[in-house]
Design a protein around this motif. Structure first.
Motif, PDB file in Angstrom:
ATOM      1  N   UNK A  24       0.852  -1.188   0.000  1.00  7.55           N
ATOM      2  CA  UNK A  24       0.000   0.000   0.000  1.00  7.55           C
ATOM      3  C   UNK A  24       0.889   1.240   0.000  1.00  7.55           C
ATOM      4  N   UNK A  25       0.502   2.243  -0.773  1.00  6.94           N
ATOM      5  CA  UNK A  25       1.185   3.541  -0.761  1.00  6.94           C
ATOM      6  C   UNK A  25       0.141   4.608  -0.454  1.00  6.94           C
ATOM      7  N   UNK A  26       0.313   5.289   0.657  1.00  6.44           N
ATOM      8  CA  UNK A  26      -0.611   6.367   1.019  1.00  6.44           C
ATOM      9  C   UNK A  26      -0.252   7.601   0.208  1.00  6.44           C
ATOM     10  N   UNK A  27      -1.218   8.111  -0.550  1.00  8.11           N
ATOM     11  CA  UNK A  27      -0.969   9.234  -1.449  1.00  8.11           C
ATOM     12  C   UNK A  27      -1.346  10.575  -0.837  1.00  8.11           C
ATOM     13  N   UNK A  84       9.164   8.104  -1.612  1.00  7.65           N
ATOM     14  CA  UNK A  84       8.345   7.276  -0.725  1.00  7.65           C
ATOM     15  C   UNK A  84       9.198   6.788   0.433  1.00  7.65           C
ATOM     16  N   UNK A  85       8.588   6.750   1.613  1.00  7.98           N
ATOM     17  CA  UNK A  85       9.243   6.240   2.818  1.00  7.98           C
ATOM     18  C   UNK A  85       8.269   5.327   3.537  1.00  7.98           C
ATOM     19  N   UNK A 140      -8.429   7.869   4.300  1.00  7.72           N
ATOM     20  CA  UNK A 140      -8.346   6.948   3.157  1.00  7.72           C
ATOM     21  C   UNK A 140      -8.831   7.673   1.907  1.00  7.72           C
ATOM     22  N   UNK A 141      -8.477   8.952   1.817  1.00  2.79           N
ATOM     23  CA  UNK A 141      -8.885   9.754   0.670  1.00  2.79           C
ATOM     24  C   UNK A 141      -8.178   9.377  -0.605  1.00  2.79           C
ATOM     25  N   UNK A 142      -6.959   8.844  -0.493  1.00  2.00           N
ATOM     26  CA  UNK A 142      -6.217   8.456  -1.682  1.00  2.00           C
ATOM     27  C   UNK A 142      -5.086   7.509  -1.339  1.00  2.00           C
ATOM     28  N   UNK A 155       4.540   5.905   2.518  1.00  2.48           N
ATOM     29  CA  UNK A 155       3.938   7.229   2.442  1.00  2.48           C
ATOM     30  C   UNK A 155       4.606   8.003   1.313  1.00  2.48           C
ATOM     31  N   UNK A 156       3.802   8.597   0.447  1.00  5.70           N
ATOM     32  CA  UNK A 156       4.331   9.449  -0.610  1.00  5.70           C
ATOM     33  C   UNK A 156       4.630  10.828  -0.032  1.00  5.70           C
ATOM     34  N   UNK A 157       5.822  11.363  -0.351  1.00  4.95           N
ATOM     35  CA  UNK A 157       6.244  12.674   0.159  1.00  4.95           C
ATOM     36  C   UNK A 157       6.793  13.511  -0.997  1.00  4.95           C
TER      37      UNK A 157
END
Length: 270
Positions: free
Chosen positions: A112-115, A137-138, A147-149, A190-192
């Motif tokens: 899973x990657x949280x956007x 990403x980290x 959980x919006x994206x 997590x996308x940063x």
């Protein structure tokens, strides 16, 4: 990459918003009809995770989970390794299409990657992997709500479907809360900076789309008595502060950093 958008039949204004957002970044999406908690009050009678204790989930919270389950079902049956799921109140960064166009930038072990960002403090690994176009990403190390994206693998979608077959919990607890068992079985990144954020957390940049879950959730919190404030004794305050210092030391030793995930510039909106 297949992009799915969860949208209630009664929220045509939000669907129009998402058409404008996806049109702005030049990406196609598929609408998934959301389960409406207002039409299904019986959802509150379904079993919920015991960790919630006296706090009963609202029908809207459970309906939200079932809406995400509908998306997981679509991705679990598909052939693509990854798919993206969005709720219908997100605002995209100007260069979101660069990452939604393909999945080559996603780490090989990612489930899973949280956007999105919720602009709340969280903890991520200091080591990052470039995703290109100014993103990285980290590994996510602490609860980061919303959980919006997010991007989810086909296998993770299958696993979450199985995990929620007989019990209910909120979608963001299920995916992004280390207190629940599903966290440890997934590699979550997590996308940063974040690629999107829900409108409700954008402050003076918001378009005026409040959460559709808040009212029911607050009613359940009030009914449980958990919102009643109590005066903490000094010993408890000291123990909490010591715990924070210990957590900081542990995070430092494990090469983690506490941060608020920024949002990449949304760019001009119509």
């Amino acid at each position: 990459m297949k992009c799915l958008v969860i949208n209630l039949d009664r929220s045509s204004d939000r669907l129009a918003h998402m058409r404008a957002e996806f049109g702005r970044i030049g990406v196609a999406f598929e609408r998934v009809v959301a389960v409406d908690g207002h039409s299904h009050p019986e959802l509150e009678q379904q079993p919920q995770h015991p960790m919630y204790g006296p706090r009963q989930l609202s029908s809207s919270e459970i309906a939200c989970l079932h809406s995400h389950r509908a998306c997981w079902s679509i991705l679990a049956r598909g052939e693509a390794r990854y798919g993206a799921i969005f709720e219908d109140d997100v605002v995209f960064s100007a260069n979101a299409s660069c990452l939604l166009a393909d999945c080559g930038w996603i780490p090989a072990d990612a489930d899973i990657v949280k956007l999105e960002t919720y602009f709340s403090k969280t903890i991520i690994q200091r080591m990052s992997i470039s995703a290109g176009h100014g993103f990285s990403v980290s590994r996510l190390c602490k609860f980061h709500p919303g959980t919006g994206g997010y991007i989810i693998s086909r296998q993770a979608a299958r696993d979450l479907l199985e995990a929620t077959e007989r019990i209910n919990l909120t979608a963001d607890d299920l995916i992004f809360n280390p207190a629940f068992a599903t966290w440890s079985s997934n590699a979550i990144y997590q996308l940063v900076p974040a690629l999107c954020a829900q409108d409700q957390v954008l402050g003076d940049r918001a378009l005026g789309m409040p959460s559709l879950l808040d009212h029911g959730r607050e009613c359940k919190w009030l009914a449980s008595g958990l919102m009643t404030k109590r005066r903490r004794p000094m010993t408890e305050k000291i123990r909490i502060e010591i715990g924070r210092v210990v957590e900081w030391i542990v995070d430092f030793c494990k090469l983690r950093r506490r941060t608020v995930i920024p949002l990449a510039s949304p760019g001009p909106r119509d």
